[in-house]
Scaffold this motif. Structure first.
Motif, mmCIF file in Angstrom:
data_model
loop_
_atom_site.group_PDB
_atom_site.id
_atom_site.type_symbol
_atom_site.label_atom_id
_atom_site.label_comp_id
_atom_site.label_asym_id
_atom_site.label_seq_id
_atom_site.Cartn_x
_atom_site.Cartn_y
_atom_site.Cartn_z
ATOM 1 N N VAL B 395 -2.587 -58.870 48.919
ATOM 2 C CA VAL B 395 -1.147 -58.809 49.184
ATOM 3 C C VAL B 395 -0.369 -59.046 47.892
ATOM 4 C CG1 VAL B 395 0.748 -59.957 50.376
ATOM 5 C CG2 VAL B 395 -1.326 -59.389 51.607
ATOM 6 N N LEU B 396 -0.853 -59.961 47.052
ATOM 7 C CA LEU B 396 -0.162 -60.223 45.780
ATOM 8 C C LEU B 396 -0.186 -58.985 44.886
ATOM 9 C CD1 LEU B 396 -1.312 -63.842 44.832
ATOM 10 C CD2 LEU B 396 0.925 -63.108 45.653
ATOM 11 N N VAL B 397 -1.314 -58.262 44.877
ATOM 12 C CA VAL B 397 -1.454 -57.120 43.976
ATOM 13 C C VAL B 397 -0.818 -55.861 44.568
ATOM 14 C CG1 VAL B 397 -3.137 -55.587 42.889
ATOM 15 C CG2 VAL B 397 -3.500 -58.048 42.865
ATOM 16 N N LEU B 398 -1.020 -55.660 45.882
ATOM 17 C CA LEU B 398 -0.630 -54.383 46.476
ATOM 18 C C LEU B 398 0.679 -54.456 47.256
ATOM 19 C CD1 LEU B 398 -4.132 -53.574 47.928
ATOM 20 C CD2 LEU B 398 -3.209 -52.749 45.774
ATOM 21 N N GLY B 399 1.142 -55.637 47.580
ATOM 22 C CA GLY B 399 2.403 -55.762 48.301
ATOM 23 C C GLY B 399 2.231 -56.047 49.774
ATOM 24 N N ASN B 400 1.330 -55.322 50.431
ATOM 25 C CA ASN B 400 1.082 -55.651 51.839
ATOM 26 C C ASN B 400 -0.394 -55.497 52.169
ATOM 27 O OD1 ASN B 400 0.392 -53.023 53.008
ATOM 28 N ND2 ASN B 400 2.499 -52.476 52.483
ATOM 29 N N GLU B 401 -0.728 -55.964 53.359
ATOM 30 C CA GLU B 401 -2.137 -56.050 53.747
ATOM 31 C C GLU B 401 -2.753 -54.683 54.030
ATOM 32 O OE1 GLU B 401 -3.541 -60.027 55.976
ATOM 33 O OE2 GLU B 401 -2.812 -58.422 57.249
ATOM 34 N N LYS B 402 -1.934 -53.790 54.600
ATOM 35 C CA LYS B 402 -2.417 -52.481 55.020
ATOM 36 C C LYS B 402 -2.960 -51.692 53.828
ATOM 37 C CE LYS B 402 -2.151 -49.194 58.408
ATOM 38 N NZ LYS B 402 -3.374 -48.505 58.085
ATOM 39 N N ALA B 403 -2.315 -51.864 52.668
ATOM 40 C CA ALA B 403 -2.697 -51.091 51.491
ATOM 41 C C ALA B 403 -4.103 -51.449 51.013
ATOM 42 C CB ALA B 403 -1.692 -51.330 50.373
ATOM 43 N N GLY B 404 -4.601 -52.630 51.399
ATOM 44 C CA GLY B 404 -5.920 -53.065 50.947
ATOM 45 C C GLY B 404 -7.026 -52.134 51.398
ATOM 46 N N GLY B 405 -6.821 -51.479 52.552
ATOM 47 C CA GLY B 405 -7.865 -50.601 53.056
ATOM 48 C C GLY B 405 -8.004 -49.316 52.261
ATOM 49 N N ASP B 406 -6.959 -48.940 51.557
ATOM 50 C CA ASP B 406 -6.978 -47.651 50.859
ATOM 51 C C ASP B 406 -7.213 -47.785 49.362
ATOM 52 O OD1 ASP B 406 -6.122 -46.788 53.367
ATOM 53 O OD2 ASP B 406 -4.019 -47.136 52.817
ATOM 54 N N VAL B 407 -7.147 -48.994 48.833
ATOM 55 C CA VAL B 407 -7.229 -49.145 47.386
ATOM 56 C C VAL B 407 -8.629 -48.767 46.898
ATOM 57 C CG1 VAL B 407 -7.863 -51.582 47.394
ATOM 58 C CG2 VAL B 407 -6.652 -50.624 45.450
#
Lengths: 230, 510
Positions: B395-407
């Motif tokens: 969340v700190l790096v990407l902004g929200n939790e959802k984005a973690g699945g696509d990084v």
């Protein structure tokens, strides 16, 4: 008095041969066997082996394995009573050695046990049946272990009917050992696991060890001693 | 002479009125001592203690939830129960085995009173099991990290199983007074109780007829949402045990009319108790609980309380509020490694759980799309801790939790560094947080919601960073924060910025 001395003369001074003693002993030993107990045990064990079929339309391998192991355990518990001899105080002093009498008992039970095991294995549907050879080894190890424990109880205590205590102890050990033994020993794994082979080497060792204990505990103790005060 | 004659009849006339009862208690005391000293019982008590120690040491990673601990006390007492089953049976049959039944016939105690004494002799060993359950539960409950509430109904199941086993042994001794009957019956019972629930299926009213009812899920949910009829079930077990024991007394010989009437009355009472419990436990989950489960799953903020620790806010189910400080420590550690605005960003850490299926099934939780919101689950300790810190870092790096699945790019290295760089044994934590339990090659990184993907190249870079330690890496991370968190940054570029060997090949997620 006179008739007895006449018989002694007929038989001669030589003691009768083992084969002849066994032949003469067969009928009384058969009569002294706890036949009803064994039959009841075997019936319940068959019921246990049939449980997967009875409880479910499509039983799985896991339930078949548990049922077959439990059936073998149940029959082994019944075997703990085979060496019970209510007349032990009298029979311990007869000239025929105890190992001969107990071996005869076991030999008389063996065909029945084999027939029972065949029936138990056949009660498990062939599709989910665990490897028969390996399971037979397990069942044989359990059966001989139970007999060896009963023989040890006879050897080290003066109790005429140690079967009850032996069965209780055997059952307690059988319940705890799957929890206590390391999984690597593979004695209670399922056929799909890789320790199955190693586990059956261990079962073979148990079988050999039990036979050795059985043989060592064959003779009647010369002196009575009590391990467990009653 | 005359004094002796006048005194003696007075004693004999007063004594018989209360002698049978005191004789029952005297026999019960003797039998319970004998039962406690039987080798199978002693052995199983030792095994039970060993089981408690083993279970307690290996369980819950030091962060127990008491609504799970109470259920975990149930199976161990069965060990003792089995020994009691065998030994009570053998104790009842002892007079038959030793052929002293005829001698007892002339004594003050009729067979039914002796059966009653045997029934009472089960109580002390049950008391020991109560102590065992209390110790097992108390051991976890006194931990400062413990959360939640235990249920007395669940805690009583273990001791009641011992009582039930003893009652079965007693009844079997009176029904089938043969020495071979009880071990065989014990195995039959055991196998039936193991195989029957598997074929009946959990959760149904029939499943609750078995003494110990397991659950399909190992997750933790708030105690008021569990919906297990624990109190009804312990009533049912009490009724069942009493019924069996009273039945055993009732079928023993030597009863007078009064005692038969009293016993039949008590038996009816015991059956009524069992039926009340049985009906209660068959009722299923109440509609209020179902509604509460839905609210807790879909709108947790309605039932949660929020606490502020430092910059961030932590919303948790009331039972978990004491644990928010532990979460805050992890969040602070992760933020201390970050650079730019991420170090001071205000986060909302929200506890979420899929409670709609109760304890019967699991369900995934969708990652949150709200910026700066992190999900934390109900379990903690062990791998759960790095999983949470990975979510905070993402969340700190990407902004929200959802984005973690696509990084799939070099930012994954930064995420994993933030998640693990502050821990004392980061490589072990890395192994724990990855699905494959490895520290090489590609793998899924677990998180409270959806997992993230780590390529083999990213893994090797992260491993090198962890080996270098925070004193070398942290200044570089803070200096290059904007480049490190830019979308599409390659792993090779990140490695170069942080001064470790770059992996060969481009980022490619499977």
């Amino acid at each position: 008095m006179t008739r007895e001395s006449g018989e002694t003369e007929q038989a001669g001074v030589q003691p009768p041969s083992t084969a002849r003693v066994l032949a003469q002993l067969t009928r009384p030993v058969l009569r002294a066997l706890p036949v009803r107990g064994l039959a009841a045990t075997a019936a319940v064990a068959l019921l246990i082996a049939a449980l997967p079929r009875l409880l479910s339309d499509e039983p799985d391998q896991w339930s078949a394995l548990i049922a077959l192991r439990a059936a073998a355990l149940t029959f082994a518990l019944g075997l703990a009573f085979v060496l019970d001899d209510p007349a032990r105080d009298l029979t311990s002093s007869v000239p025929t050695r105890r190992i001969l009498r107990t071996t005869l008992r076991v030999a008389l039970v063996a065909p029945f046990a084999a027939a029972w095991w065949t029936a138990a294995v056949l009660l498990i549907p062939s599709k989910i049946r665990p490897p028969v050879g390996d399971m037979t080894l397990e069942a044989a190890a359990a059966a001989v272990l139970s007999l060896a424990a009963a023989a040890a109880a006879l050897r080290f205590t003066a109790e005429p009917e140690p079967g009850q205590r032996v069965a209780a102890g055997f059952l307690v050990i059988a319940l705890v050992s799957p929890l206590a033994l390391p999984n690597d020993w593979g004695m209670y794994v399922s056929p799909t696991e890789k320790q199955w082979g190693v586990g059956h080497d261990h079962w073979a060792m148990v079988l050999v060890g039990a036979v050795a204990v059985w043989a060592a505990c064959g003779p009647e103790p010369v002196r009575r001693r009590r391990l467990i005060p009653t | 002479m005359s004094t002796v004659l006048t005194e003696a009849p007075a004693e004999t006339s007063t004594a018989p009125a209360r002698e049978p009862w005191s004789a029952i208690f005297a026999l019960a005391r003797f039998e319970s001592r004998k039962l406690l000293l039987r080798i199978p019982v002693l052995f199983m008590l030792a095994a039970y203690v060993a089981w408690i120690v083993w279970r307690t040491k290996s369980g819950w990673y030091g962060y127990p939830a008491l609504q799970d601990v109470d259920r975990a006390t149930q199976t161990g007492p069965l060990l003792v129960g089995f020994a009691v089953l065998l030994c009570v049976n053998q104790a009842v049959l002892r007079s038959q085995r030793h052929d002293t039944e005829r001698l007892f016939g002339v004594l003050v105690l009729e067979p039914w009173r002796r059966t009653a004494a045997h029934a009472l002799s089960i109580l002390p060993v049950t008391g020991l099991v109560v102590l065992g359950v209390a110790a097992q539960f108390g051991w976890q409950a006194v931990k400062s990290t413990a959360v939640g509430h235990g249920s007395v109904g669940e805690l009583l199941v273990g001791p009641l199983c011992v009582l039930l086993c003893g009652a079965i042994g007693l009844l079997m001794a009176r029904l089938v007074p043969k020495p071979f009957a009880i071990p065989v019956a014990a195995v039959l019972l055991l196998v039936f109780s193991v195989l029957a629930p598997a074929s009946i299926g959990g959760g149904s009213a029939t499943a609750w007829l078995t003494p110990i009812v397991g659950e399909g899920s190992t997750k933790t949910i708030p105690s008021e949402l569990i919906g297990r009829p624990a109190v009804s079930h312990s009533l049912y077990l009490t009724g069942l045990a009493l019924t069996l024991a009273l039945l055993a007394v009732l079928i023993s010989k030597g009863r007078t009319k009064t005692s038969t009437a009293v016993l039949a009355g008590s038996l009816a009472g015991a059956i009524a108790l069992g039926v009340v419990g049985g009906v209660g436990q068959a009722a299923g989950v109440s509609s209020e609980t179902v509604a509460a489960r839905t609210v807790a799953t879909l709108n947790p903020q309605k039932v949660q309380s929020c606490v502020r620790h430092g910059r961030s806010t932590y919303c948790a189910f009331p039972e978990w509020v004491p644990r928010t400080a532990t979460w805050a420590e992890v969040t602070d550690h992760v933020q201390s490694l970050a650079g730019g605005t991420a170090q001071t960003r205000k986060l909302l850490v929200q506890q979420r759980v899929e409670a709609r299926y109760g304890m019967e099934g699991d369900g995934a939780i969708e990652p949150s799309t709200t910026p700066n919101q992190v999900t934390v689950r109900t379990m903690w300790g062990g791998p759960r801790t790095p999983e949470f810190s990975a979510a905070v870092a993402s969340v700190l790096v990407l902004g929200n939790e959802k984005a973690g699945g696509d990084v799939c790019d070099g930012r994954m290295v930064t995420i994993m560094w933030l998640a693990l760089g502050w821990t004392s044994d980061p490589v072990t934590e890395l192994r724990a947080v990855r699905l494959s339990d490895t520290v090489t090659g590609s793998s899924i990184v677990l998180s409270p919601t959806n997992g993230m993907t780590m390529t083999a190249g990213q893994t090797s870079v992260v491993r090198e960073l962890l080996a270098a330690g925070p004193s070398t890496v942290t200044p570089k991370v803070k200096a290059h924060w904007a480049e490190l968190t830019a979308p599409k940054v390659t792993t090779a570029k990140v490695a170069q910025l942080l001064g470790v060997k770059a992996p060969g090949g481009a980022d490619k997620c499977e």
